[in-house]
Scaffold this motif. Structure first.
Motif: not given
Length: 240
Positions: A75, A95, A31
């Motif tokens: 996330f 990502d 990230s």
């Protein structure tokens, strides 16, 4: 000419063999510049899974056209459809975007001069729930014991200590974290206005509470697929 033709055939044969054969795919999840550990990596096509290590790295058997799912409660859900280029690479980089949570409203009460506060958000939430319940009853023709078109009047009752009623939205948040935005319309073939009704329909099933104890993206999606079959049957029965 024959050499060029043989070269072209060999190239396409090689690409085809790569796309149809499983390979140990290596990758790294991050990230921004932070490496993410304990991210669940799921090969939805092959029904296998693994997790990233402390360096954000993972290894999983996969082939071209497989769908990889990357999941963590902190996330946003990530889905990647693998290409021949991905399979042929030494390492793929994934990502992920962190989930930002909004703070609840804070009400400050003066102890010396107590005030009666009116929480508009809570009132609207109760109103929305009532409308959703009415919609489910009307849409699915489910009788929950309420009297339709009854008179609306108030009766003075002895004052009692009110219990705090908390709206449990854990299942709704689990669904939001487990499913991509287009899952309900593209995969489940639901109309946009049916999404909230369907989630509430699933939430009343006791199995939804079991999912909260051990969140798993594949189990959650399979549960939604199963409940959608029941939901569609109820819709058909209500029309007949």
């Amino acid at each position: 000419m024959k050499v060029k033709l043989l070269t072209t055939i060999s190239f396409f044969t090689y690409q085809l063999s790569i796309s149809q054969t499983e390979k140990l795919l290596k990758g790294k999840v991050q990230s921004e510049t932070i490496l993410l550990k304990n991210i669940e990596v799921i090969n939805k096509t092959a029904q296998t899974s693994t997790t990233t290590n402390h360096l954000g790295e993972f290894s999983i058997l996969a082939k071209a056209q497989d769908s990889l799912i990357f999941f963590s409660k902190n996330f946003l859900f990530k889905r990647v459809k693998l290409t021949s280029k991905d399979i042929g690479s030494n390492m793929i980089i994934i990502d992920m975007i962190p989930i930002t949570e909004e703070l609840d409203n804070i009400v400050i009460i003066n102890n010396k001069l107590p005030k009666i506060t009116y929480n508009t958000e809570a009132a609207n939430q109760v109103k929305n729930e009532k409308q959703a319940n009415d919609l489910i009853q009307r849409y699915l023709n489910i009788n929950d014991g309420r009297i339709k078109n009854a008179l609306n009047y108030n009766i003075a009752l002895p004052t009692r200590k009110k219990k705090k009623i908390e709206n449990d939205e854990r299942f709704k948040k689990l669904v939001a974290a487990s499913c991509p935005p287009g899952f309900f319309t593209n995969d489940l073939k639901l109309k946009p206005e049916e999404k909230e009704i369907f989630i509430k329909f699933c939430d009343v099933d006791p199995k939804s509470k079991t999912l909260l104890q051990d969140p798993n993206i594949l189990t959650t999606m399979d549960f939604l697929y199963t409940k959608n079959i029941e939901f569609q049957k109820l819709k058909i029965e209500s029309k007949n």
